[in-house]
Design a protein around this motif. Structure first.
Motif, PDB file in Angstrom:
ATOM      1  N   UNK A  85      -2.648  -1.711  -2.334  1.00 20.94           N
ATOM      2  CA  UNK A  85      -3.952  -1.085  -2.545  1.00 20.94           C
ATOM      3  C   UNK A  85      -4.927  -1.189  -1.377  1.00 20.94           C
ATOM      4  N   UNK A  86      -4.474  -1.601  -0.199  1.00 22.24           N
ATOM      5  CA  UNK A  86      -5.407  -1.851   0.905  1.00 22.24           C
ATOM      6  C   UNK A  86      -6.138  -0.602   1.384  1.00 22.24           C
ATOM      7  N   UNK A  87      -5.634   0.571   1.053  1.00 22.21           N
ATOM      8  CA  UNK A  87      -6.279   1.803   1.525  1.00 22.21           C
ATOM      9  C   UNK A  87      -7.523   2.149   0.725  1.00 22.21           C
ATOM     10  N   UNK A  88      -7.758   1.430  -0.339  1.00 19.51           N
ATOM     11  CA  UNK A  88      -8.984   1.633  -1.123  1.00 19.51           C
ATOM     12  C   UNK A  88      -9.748   0.316  -1.171  1.00 19.51           C
ATOM     13  N   UNK A  89     -10.957   0.366  -1.659  1.00 25.08           N
ATOM     14  CA  UNK A  89     -11.775  -0.843  -1.776  1.00 25.08           C
ATOM     15  C   UNK A  89     -11.215  -1.739  -2.885  1.00 25.08           C
TER      16      UNK A  89
END
Length: 174
Positions: free
Chosen positions: A74-78
């Protein structure tokens, strides 16, 4: 580092100087001599306190792996601290303390390092602009991306991209 004083310092100083110019085998012998002298003295002082490493048990290792897996997915989102603390089954305060103890960095530092790592790969591939790479890797604005990139890599994204492309070009020209 160690601080050596008195007679011990006078005995070890010439050995350290000799170590620089010695042959590989002689270096090992000198190093063993120095270590032997250090092991048999009380007149040394540590310049920095040693790290105390926390020994994680199996349950904590599993917990940390869940945090890593969730972050990588999930690192591509906050990712909020509340969300990741829930993944670890801890309160936010406990999670922050736990993560720092286990990794010696904050969770935010960890996420930024992952984002920068993926951004580096994208910069090397050169298929997208720096701005697109910034937003694809979870950064909300370009100036923060540049700041975090420089903090992790020591150079700007553009400098990094140029240096990596130059390395690749030099490999192909050989």
């Amino acid at each position: 580092g160690l601080l050596l004083r008195g007679e011990l310092a006078e005995q070890i100083r010439p050995l350290m100087a000799e170590l620089v110019a010695a042959s590989p085998l002689r270096r090992i012998m000198i190093l063993l001599d120095v270590l032997n002298q250090l092991a048999h003295t009380e007149s040394i002082e540590s310049l920095a306190p040693g790290y105390t490493f926390y020994q994680a048990n199996e349950q904590e290792t599993i917990r940390l792996n869940r945090v890593y897996d969730h972050t990588l997915a999930n690192f591509t989102r906050e990712i909020t601290l509340e969300e990741i603390a829930a993944v670890a089954s801890l309160s936010v305060t406990s999670f922050c303390r736990y993560f720092k103890t286990m990794t010696h960095k904050t969770y935010r530092q960890f996420v930024n390092e992952i984002r920068i790592s993926y951004a580096c790969r994208a910069l090397i591939e050169g298929r997208h602009s720096i701005q697109v790479i910034c937003f694809e890797n979870g950064f909300n604005n370009l100036s923060n991306f540049y700041r975090q990139f420089k903090k992790v890599q020591g150079i700007s994204p553009l400098e990094y991209q140029k240096s990596q492309q130059a390395k690749l070009a030099s490999r192909y020209l050989r």
